[in-house]
Design an enzyme around this catalytic site. Structure first.
Site, mmCIF file in Angstrom:
data_model
loop_
_atom_site.group_PDB
_atom_site.id
_atom_site.type_symbol
_atom_site.label_atom_id
_atom_site.label_comp_id
_atom_site.label_asym_id
_atom_site.label_seq_id
_atom_site.Cartn_x
_atom_site.Cartn_y
_atom_site.Cartn_z
ATOM 1 N N THR A 96 74.940 54.159 -56.993
ATOM 2 C CA THR A 96 75.254 52.712 -56.794
ATOM 3 C C THR A 96 75.359 52.022 -58.229
ATOM 4 O OG1 THR A 96 74.653 52.782 -54.548
ATOM 5 C CG2 THR A 96 75.080 50.837 -55.466
ATOM 6 N N LYS A 171 81.130 50.130 -51.581
ATOM 7 C CA LYS A 171 79.774 50.418 -51.415
ATOM 8 C C LYS A 171 79.039 49.194 -51.831
ATOM 9 C CE LYS A 171 76.016 52.327 -50.995
ATOM 10 N NZ LYS A 171 75.006 53.123 -51.955
ATOM 11 N N LYS A 246 68.366 45.798 -56.961
ATOM 12 C CA LYS A 246 69.502 46.175 -57.692
ATOM 13 C C LYS A 246 70.516 46.068 -57.147
ATOM 14 C CE LYS A 246 70.678 50.400 -58.212
ATOM 15 N NZ LYS A 246 71.800 51.228 -57.811
#
Length: 311
Positions: A96, A171, A246
């Protein structure tokens, strides 16, 4: 069967690579952590010492790395994937990252005549173990179709999202919605307990009602309800606060870049920041349920067991 290079054998990469081995592929694995490499080796992954060695003869290369800087480091430079991959090797990144890093990988691959697909995943460690991950693929149509075959042994769902960067964009939005859901599940679970509801009974109600969500079914932050939830293991990380922070920050940044207002995502990000400020970045992201508790304590979490302070 194919030969596959797998770079990054952590909580996600280890079970994913093991499923590829079980499907009959030869997997050459690389990880800087000796313990992670050893654990993968026990599952049939052939551990090698460098990215170049892993890529030798590989039909595909898969990266599963924590942060954008790790992806850029592994793909770039004289020792990186872009420098050593053969034109026939399909490159897939399941990490990611921000959209810009994914586009950087696509551009670097294209400049060298290589094929790259952004292939981020959803489903967490439980999905990685159960090979029920959702893969979101972005790239050229022919490359995406090749990627679909590569990831099949690890996947429950494989969705072609569009051209370069579409997978990672999907995502980021998905994970942003997840962290907002975690906040809702956290607040709901604590309010239900304070109102005297039996936790199992309330979960049974929510599970088949309008409050249902993946977070509720998989990560419910009350011990004894969902078997694999972190609440049963002192909130040891299945998806750490640091990684969640994050991902959530990348989504908020995407909102800033596109002018989309994301007040709920900013609230979720703030709670993750608060946990990190308390030294709890290595714990599970569902520990945000502490912020809904009247006194800051949380059933299932004993800070003395990990040396952290919940004060």
């Amino acid at each position: 069967m194919s030969t596959i290079a797998f770079i990054g054998l952590g909580h996600m990469g280890a079970p994913m690579s093991a499923h590829l081995v079980a499907a009959g592929h030869t997997v050459h694995g690389v990880d800087l952590n000796p313990a992670a490499a050893a654990a993968a080796a026990e599952r049939g992954v052939q551990i090698v010492s460098s990215v170049a060695e892993a890529l030798d003869g590989a039909d595909a290369a898969i990266t599963s790395l924590p942060k954008p800087e790790h992806v850029r480091g592994v793909y770039g430079g004289i020792d990186g994937i872009l420098a050593h991959a053969a034109p026939s090797t399909l490159l897939l990144d399941t990490s990611t990252v921000d959209v810009e890093t994914s586009r950087w990988c696509h551009a670097g691959a294209q400049q060298r005549g290589l094929s790259f697909v952004d292939a981020p995943i959803s489903g967490g460690t439980a999905g990685a173990e159960a090979r029920t991950l959702t893969f979101m693929l972005g790239g050229g149509a022919a490359d995406v179709e090749r990627a679909r075959e590569v990831v099949a042994p690890m996947a429950g769902n494989v969705i072609a999202c569009g051209e370069a960067g579409a997978g990672i964009a999907a995502k980021l939005v998905n994970n942003m919605m997840l962290f907002i859901s975690v906040m809702a599940v956290s607040e709901g679970s604590q309010l239900a307990e304070q109102l005297g509801l039996d936790p199992q009974v309330f979960w049974d109600v929510a599970r088949v009602s309008s409050a249902d969500s993946w977070a509720l079914r998989t990560w419910y932050p009350v011990p004894g309800i969902v078997e694999k939830a972190a609440a049963n293991k002192n909130f040891d990380a299945t998806f750490s606060v640091e990684l969640a922070r994050k991902d959530c920050a990348l989504a908020v940044q995407a909102g800033d870049d596109t002018g989309v207002h994301l007040p709920a995502a900013r609230l979720a990000l703030g709670q993750l920041d608060d946990l990190i400020a308390e030294g709890l970045g290595g714990k599970d992201c569902t520990l945000v349920a502490r912020f809904a508790s009247p006194d800051g304590t949380l059933r299932g979490y004993d800070p003395s067991r990990d040396g952290a302070s919940a004060a």
